[in-house]
Design a protein around this motif. Structure first.
Motif, PDB file in Angstrom:
ATOM      1  N   ARG A  69       0.928  -1.198   0.173  1.00 23.35           N
ATOM      2  CA  ARG A  69      -0.073  -0.067  -0.008  1.00 23.35           C
ATOM      3  C   ARG A  69       1.013   1.346  -0.031  1.00 23.35           C
ATOM      4  O   ARG A  69       1.618   1.301   0.626  1.00 23.35           O
ATOM      5  CB  ARG A  69      -0.864   0.271   1.200  1.00 23.35           C
ATOM      6  CG  ARG A  69      -2.160  -0.587   1.651  1.00 23.35           C
ATOM      7  CD  ARG A  69      -3.315  -0.315   2.147  1.00 23.35           C
ATOM      8  NE  ARG A  69      -4.706  -0.210   2.566  1.00 23.35           N
ATOM      9  CZ  ARG A  69      -5.530  -0.244   2.297  1.00 23.35           C
ATOM     10  NH1 ARG A  69      -5.921  -0.399   1.711  1.00 23.35           N
ATOM     11  NH2 ARG A  69      -6.464  -0.295   2.884  1.00 23.35           N
ATOM     12  N   GLN A 123      -1.960   6.210  -0.299  1.00 19.84           N
ATOM     13  CA  GLN A 123      -3.233   6.446  -0.900  1.00 19.84           C
ATOM     14  C   GLN A 123      -3.884   5.049  -1.503  1.00 19.84           C
ATOM     15  O   GLN A 123      -4.847   5.136  -1.877  1.00 19.84           O
ATOM     16  CB  GLN A 123      -3.063   7.378  -2.206  1.00 19.84           C
ATOM     17  CG  GLN A 123      -2.571   8.692  -1.643  1.00 19.84           C
ATOM     18  CD  GLN A 123      -3.765   9.465  -0.965  1.00 19.84           C
ATOM     19  OE1 GLN A 123      -5.034   9.287  -1.093  1.00 19.84           O
ATOM     20  NE2 GLN A 123      -3.210  10.312   0.130  1.00 19.84           N
ATOM     21  N   HIS A 124      -2.921   4.194  -1.802  1.00 20.73           N
ATOM     22  CA  HIS A 124      -3.345   2.981  -2.591  1.00 20.73           C
ATOM     23  C   HIS A 124      -3.912   1.973  -1.153  1.00 20.73           C
ATOM     24  O   HIS A 124      -4.799   1.254  -1.102  1.00 20.73           O
ATOM     25  CB  HIS A 124      -2.262   2.459  -3.196  1.00 20.73           C
ATOM     26  CG  HIS A 124      -2.795   0.872  -4.010  1.00 20.73           C
ATOM     27  ND1 HIS A 124      -2.065   0.028  -4.700  1.00 20.73           N
ATOM     28  CD2 HIS A 124      -4.022   0.720  -4.377  1.00 20.73           C
ATOM     29  CE1 HIS A 124      -2.694  -0.617  -5.169  1.00 20.73           C
ATOM     30  NE2 HIS A 124      -4.131  -0.433  -5.042  1.00 20.73           N
ATOM     31  N   HIS A 176      -7.861   8.360  -2.465  1.00 21.33           N
ATOM     32  CA  HIS A 176      -8.121   7.059  -1.811  1.00 21.33           C
ATOM     33  C   HIS A 176      -9.740   6.831  -1.672  1.00 21.33           C
ATOM     34  O   HIS A 176     -10.190   6.122  -1.003  1.00 21.33           O
ATOM     35  CB  HIS A 176      -7.378   6.599  -0.763  1.00 21.33           C
ATOM     36  CG  HIS A 176      -7.672   7.376   0.412  1.00 21.33           C
ATOM     37  ND1 HIS A 176      -6.839   8.680   0.847  1.00 21.33           N
ATOM     38  CD2 HIS A 176      -8.606   7.663   1.395  1.00 21.33           C
ATOM     39  CE1 HIS A 176      -7.092   9.109   1.892  1.00 21.33           C
ATOM     40  NE2 HIS A 176      -8.374   8.456   2.254  1.00 21.33           N
ATOM     41  N   ASN A 190     -10.967   3.769  -3.256  1.00 18.73           N
ATOM     42  CA  ASN A 190     -10.471   2.621  -2.695  1.00 18.73           C
ATOM     43  C   ASN A 190     -11.744   1.736  -2.001  1.00 18.73           C
ATOM     44  O   ASN A 190     -12.794   2.218  -1.826  1.00 18.73           O
ATOM     45  CB  ASN A 190      -9.767   2.578  -1.505  1.00 18.73           C
ATOM     46  CG  ASN A 190      -8.305   3.421  -2.032  1.00 18.73           C
ATOM     47  OD1 ASN A 190      -8.250   3.587  -3.201  1.00 18.73           O
ATOM     48  ND2 ASN A 190      -7.185   3.409  -1.353  1.00 18.73           N
TER      49      ASN A 190
END
Length: 716
Positions: free
Chosen positions: A85, A574-575, A639, A642
């Motif tokens: 991540r 952010q991931h 995000h 996500n």
């Protein structure tokens, strides 16, 4: 031991009644004791007949070997696996109109998290959406089909040069840049809707996948300050229903700011203060315990964490969601020094799980935040304070049993005892490499532990135990008592070494372009003075070459390389991050709110909350996006798209030009204050704000509403 009275905590957050995570708050007291020593994608397998274990269950033939870990990994997986991540400016000259390009996200089943490690989702096929209208600024919507290469410093240099030339009409200098209170409505045109990650359609209303929780809180929460000293003030937990001693009301902080108007980092700090409080403050914890030594907080309140989880909530979660063995839940046991996993294939249903539990097996769930609103709410607020992925596992252990072998993890662990009792034994590191370990250990034998435990304690419901990464630990229930606890984890792969791993390749590539000395050929006699054979040499030529090499190495370090490396770590966040939870007070001012559109009897749809120059905007959260320069391009990673399942989708980013980056820079630096749309240094301000609005990145107030905005829109 010292007994302390209850202290004020962070705001009580009221969950919607239809969420399984709702619970009740209580008023705690506490005691603090300190010690003196310092996921991989998988496909669902076809169901098979499940064999019920006897009193001493044997491993299922389908069981896959995996590392065990009592605390959670930051990504919600086993912590033995690794988690995976500059603000550019542009010229004031208007650029030729360009097409807003869109590309649909790619999603594969292989990006899902399992129990032992994580991996980047393999790229899928791109699907192009409809072409947007021509606009003055250039912003393209992308999904990361592959991980970009290391960030370059070229964009940072361009930013500095462009900023000197920037002269946007209508923008007041810093000292005189004033902002009026204003408000805004919803976006008149939706460019992309997302329902279960289906295709995006122009003009559609915003929808979200089932795993992205954006339901607002039912009412605004009461602001409470971080506990500093013990007091008789009522204390409300961060999750749950109405406190036993106070009622939740819509109030403002002493500064007159409502909860949803606070800096999201401040809210995260208040949440963390409640987690470890009330007898120790955040500042004291960071000064004396963080990454140094364990902390034990014993409270006289068994229901302190009760709103987070219960066996009844677990049962309901299994009945209402498709929870799978291995992917979400592990059935484990540890007997006679042997750790075993007993996972069947397929879905976890209550009869099977409770049968395993009754047979003496422990239950570990790897990602409760995906399915339980209460755990999600806790994690999503803590991730703002720590600015890293915050994960959670829960562990349900029957009386008189142990589910995992002794081991250490690569995360900072906070153990929250929910129900029952559990004995914890912590051991000091056996060698220097285990202090603040970067990789979790294998299962350890009892004879491999370093002497007697440095902490040996039985946690009661409502207690907390913290220990740093690298601290060896094992836990077991006591006779006659079961245990249910949550381990919250932070700071996996978030140390200086991780930063330098990002920085050195960037710095070397940049220095090699700018320093001719680094491109000179190696000395002809280098091999005669270095290598394992010559490692003990002390010749003058060796010393001379070492001095020369160190001098060249010093040329690698530059501010631009540090900036680019920090951006890469923030891009990873952010991931990894959970999608934001929208507060009730800001619900109607975001893209997720109702009433944004009027559905007329004639079949037409009209925007009921238009955005104009009199509207005022701010970012939804301080860490909601990151502006990154890489591959000679400027991108915003974010995000909001996500999933609550770790890395279910690929990284999201927008690509933009230097002029548009000026508007993003202003929003970042002004947060949490509002900025008038008319003050944004962007050519096509409305189209710019609409693009951010449609991705859920901003809060937008209509003219006339009290946005509690700062009167100055200057950059702090």
């Amino acid at each position: 031991m010292e007994t302390a009275t209850a202290t004020p905590g962070p705001p009580e957050l009221v969950l919607p009644k239809d969420e399984p995570g709702a619970g009740n708050g209580v008023t705690p007291g506490g005691t603090t004791i300190t010690t003196s020593t310092p996921l991989t994608g998988s496909n669902k397998k076809p169901p098979q007949k499940r064999k019920k274990p006897a009193a001493s269950p044997q491993p299922s033939p389908s069981t896959k070997p995996k590392q065990d870990s009592e605390p959670a990994a930051a990504d919600g997986s086993t912590t033995n696996g690794e988690q995976v991540r500059p603000v550019p400016e542009g010229s004031s000259q208007a650029e030729p109109a360009s097409v807003v390009k869109k590309q649909k996200k790619k999603h594969t089943e292989e990006g899902k998290q399992t129990t032992t490690s994580t991996s980047t989702t393999p790229p899928g096929k791109k699907q192009k959406g409809a072409t947007g209208k021509h606009v003055r600024f250039h912003i393209k919507l992308y999904s990361a089909s592959k991980q970009p290469t290391a960030a370059t410093t070229a964009g940072i240099a361009k930013k500095k040069k462009a900023k000197q030339q920037q002269a946007v009409p209508g923008v007041v200098p810093e000292q005189q840049h004033k902002q009026q209170n204003g408000a805004t409505g919803a976006e008149p045109k939706k460019k992309a809707s997302k329902k279960g990650r289906t295709a995006k359609v122009n003009g559609g209303a915003v929808g979200l996948p089932p795993t992205s929780v954006v339901t607002p809180l039912k009412r605004a929460s009461q602001i409470k300050q971080e506990p500093k000293t013990p007091s008789r003030a009522a204390h409300s937990p961060i999750v749950g229903g109405t406190s036993s001693s106070t009622t939740t009301t819509t109030t403002a902080s002493p500064a007159g700011t409502a909860l949803h108007e606070l800096d999201s980092v401040t809210i995260g700090r208040q949440t963390f203060a409640w987690l470890i409080g009330p007898t120790i403050s955040v500042d004291e914890f960071m000064r004396t315990h963080w990454e140094r030594k364990p902390l034990l907080v014993q409270r006289s309140d068994r229901a302190y964490y009760a709103g987070l989880l219960s066996r009844a909530m677990i049962d309901e979660m299994l009945r209402t969601n498709n929870i799978e063995y291995t992917k979400n839940i592990d059935i484990t046991s540890y007997r006679d020094g042997q750790r075993e996993t007993h996972n069947p294939d397929g879905r976890v249903l209550p009869p099977d799980l409770w049968h395993f539990y009754d047979a003496g097996c422990s239950v570990r769930m790897l990602n409760p935040q995906t399915y339980l609103r209460s755990v999600y709410e806790l994690n999503v607020k803590l991730q703002e304070y720590f600015h890293c992925m915050t994960g959670a596992n829960f562990y349900l252990t029957p009386p008189g049993s142990q589910g995992f072998a002794p081991h250490y993890d690569d995360i900072e662990a906070f153990v929250l005892q929910i129900e029952g009792r559990k004995r914890w034994r912590l051991y000091g590191p056996r060698q220097p490499q285990e202090v603040l370990a970067r990789v979790s250990s294998e299962n350890l034998r009892q004879d491999e532990l370093a002497g007697p435990p440095i902490v040996d304690v039985v946690l009661e419901a409502g207690d907390l135990l913290y220990f740093p990464r690298g601290c060896i630990h094992q836990a077991a229930t006591v006779p006659g008592a079961h245990s249910l606890h949550i381990t919250v984890s932070v700071y996996q792969r978030n140390c200086w070494a991780d930063l330098f791993e990002q920085m050195l390749p960037i710095a070397l590539a940049t220095a090699a372009d700018t320093e001719p000395q680094l491109r000179e050929g190696l000395p002809l006699d280098l091999h005669q003075h270095f290598g394992i054979v010559h490692s003990d040499g002390i010749s003058a030529d060796r010393r001379r070459l070492i001095v020369r090499i160190r001098a060249m190495f010093d040329k690698l370090f530059s501010d631009a390389a540090i900036d680019a490396a920090v951006d890469q770590l923030a891009k990873r966040f952010q991931h990894d991050a959970l999608p934001p939870l929208v507060d009730f007070g800001e619900w109607d001012d975001t893209v997720y709110g109702g009433g944004n559109y009027e559905f007329r009897p004639d079949g037409t749809v009209r925007c009921a909350r238009p955005i104009d120059d009199r509207s005022s905007v701010r970012l939804l959260r301080r860490n909601i996006l990151r502006l990154v320069s890489e591959e000679e391009k400027l991108r915003i990673y974010y995000h909001t798209d996500n999933s609550r399942e770790y890395h279910q989708y690929e990284a999201n980013f927008l690509e933009l030009d230097h002029e548009t980056a000026l508007g993003v820079e202003l929003l970042i630096k002004m947060y949490p204050r509002y900025v008038l749309v008319s003050s944004l240094p962007v050519e096509d301000r409305l189209e710019f704000i609409r693009s951010l609005w449609e991705k859920g990145l901003i809060v937008c107030r209509r003219p006339g509403e009290d946005a509690r905005a700062d009167t100055s829109a200057s950059t702090p």
